[in-house]
Design a protein around this motif. Structure first.
Motif, PDB file in Angstrom:
ATOM      1  N   LYS A  19       6.580 -15.666  -5.806  1.00  0.00           N
ATOM      2  CA  LYS A  19       6.612 -15.500  -7.256  1.00  0.00           C
ATOM      3  C   LYS A  19       6.267 -16.788  -8.009  1.00  0.00           C
ATOM      4  O   LYS A  19       5.378 -16.788  -8.866  1.00  0.00           O
ATOM      5  N   TYR A  70       4.526 -12.441 -13.885  1.00  0.00           N
ATOM      6  CA  TYR A  70       5.087 -12.807 -12.576  1.00  0.00           C
ATOM      7  C   TYR A  70       6.380 -13.609 -12.745  1.00  0.00           C
ATOM      8  O   TYR A  70       7.374 -13.353 -12.075  1.00  0.00           O
ATOM      9  N   LYS A  73       9.578 -11.598 -14.165  1.00  0.00           N
ATOM     10  CA  LYS A  73      10.195 -10.550 -13.343  1.00  0.00           C
ATOM     11  C   LYS A  73      11.292 -11.151 -12.477  1.00  0.00           C
ATOM     12  O   LYS A  73      11.234 -12.323 -12.115  1.00  0.00           O
ATOM     13  N   ASP A  77      12.333  -7.605  -8.018  1.00  0.00           N
ATOM     14  CA  ASP A  77      11.339  -6.729  -8.642  1.00  0.00           C
ATOM     15  C   ASP A  77       9.924  -7.218  -8.333  1.00  0.00           C
ATOM     16  O   ASP A  77       9.031  -6.427  -8.021  1.00  0.00           O
ATOM     17  N   PHE A  78       9.703  -8.528  -8.402  1.00  0.00           N
ATOM     18  CA  PHE A  78       8.397  -9.089  -8.075  1.00  0.00           C
ATOM     19  C   PHE A  78       8.029  -8.789  -6.635  1.00  0.00           C
ATOM     20  O   PHE A  78       6.916  -8.344  -6.339  1.00  0.00           O
ATOM     21  N   ASN A  80       9.141  -6.421  -4.610  1.00  0.00           N
ATOM     22  CA  ASN A  80       8.897  -4.993  -4.383  1.00  0.00           C
ATOM     23  C   ASN A  80       7.603  -4.513  -5.032  1.00  0.00           C
ATOM     24  O   ASN A  80       6.918  -3.652  -4.487  1.00  0.00           O
ATOM     25  N   THR A  81       7.248  -5.053  -6.177  1.00  0.00           N
ATOM     26  CA  THR A  81       6.046  -4.605  -6.891  1.00  0.00           C
ATOM     27  C   THR A  81       4.773  -5.170  -6.303  1.00  0.00           C
ATOM     28  O   THR A  81       3.827  -4.431  -6.028  1.00  0.00           O
ATOM     29  N   TYR A  82       4.707  -6.485  -6.096  1.00  0.00           N
ATOM     30  CA  TYR A  82       3.447  -7.130  -5.744  1.00  0.00           C
ATOM     31  C   TYR A  82       3.288  -7.438  -4.262  1.00  0.00           C
ATOM     32  O   TYR A  82       2.160  -7.596  -3.796  1.00  0.00           O
ATOM     33  N   GLY A  85       4.799  -3.246  -2.598  1.00  0.00           N
ATOM     34  CA  GLY A  85       4.063  -2.149  -3.216  1.00  0.00           C
ATOM     35  C   GLY A  85       2.567  -2.404  -3.346  1.00  0.00           C
ATOM     36  O   GLY A  85       1.800  -1.493  -3.616  1.00  0.00           O
ATOM     37  N   ARG A  87       0.684  -3.858  -5.695  1.00  0.00           N
ATOM     38  CA  ARG A  87       0.101  -3.537  -7.000  1.00  0.00           C
ATOM     39  C   ARG A  87      -0.758  -4.740  -7.432  1.00  0.00           C
ATOM     40  O   ARG A  87      -0.226  -5.776  -7.828  1.00  0.00           O
TER      41      ARG A  87
END
Length: 90
Positions: A19, A70, A73, A77-78, A80-82, A85, A87
């Motif tokens: 992150k 970035y 977050k 959350d960062f 799990n998302t980037y 996940g 994304r």
């Protein structure tokens, strides 16, 4: 005296969270797509480089906004998302 814990985290492998590095690179040198390569998005990094060259750097606002997103977050959350996940944009 019971020594077993229900939430044992000491023996789980540490997840690498990129992150801070990705956020700072996106803000400072995002026009060359470094933050995308750090997160493992090679195709998107190349697209970012092409967009910067074609627009003469005017689209450099996109990585700047991404860097702020970035850094604001939460770590979980960062991750799990980037990273989990995958994304690639915003």
């Amino acid at each position: 005296m019971e020594t077993n814990q229900t939430n044992e985290t000491w023996n789980q492998p540490k997840q690498e969270n990129k992150k801070i590095v990705a956020g700072i690179c996106a803000i400072l040198i995002g026009g060359i797509g470094v933050h995308k390569f750090i997160l493992g998005y090679s195709k998107e990094g190349i697209i970012q480089i092409i967009l910067s060259v074609v627009s003469c750097g005017l689209l450099g606002i996109i990585p700047f906004i991404e860097g702020i997103i970035y850094l604001t977050k939460s770590d979980e959350d960062f991750y799990n998302t980037y990273q989990v996940g995958k994304r690639p944009w915003f």
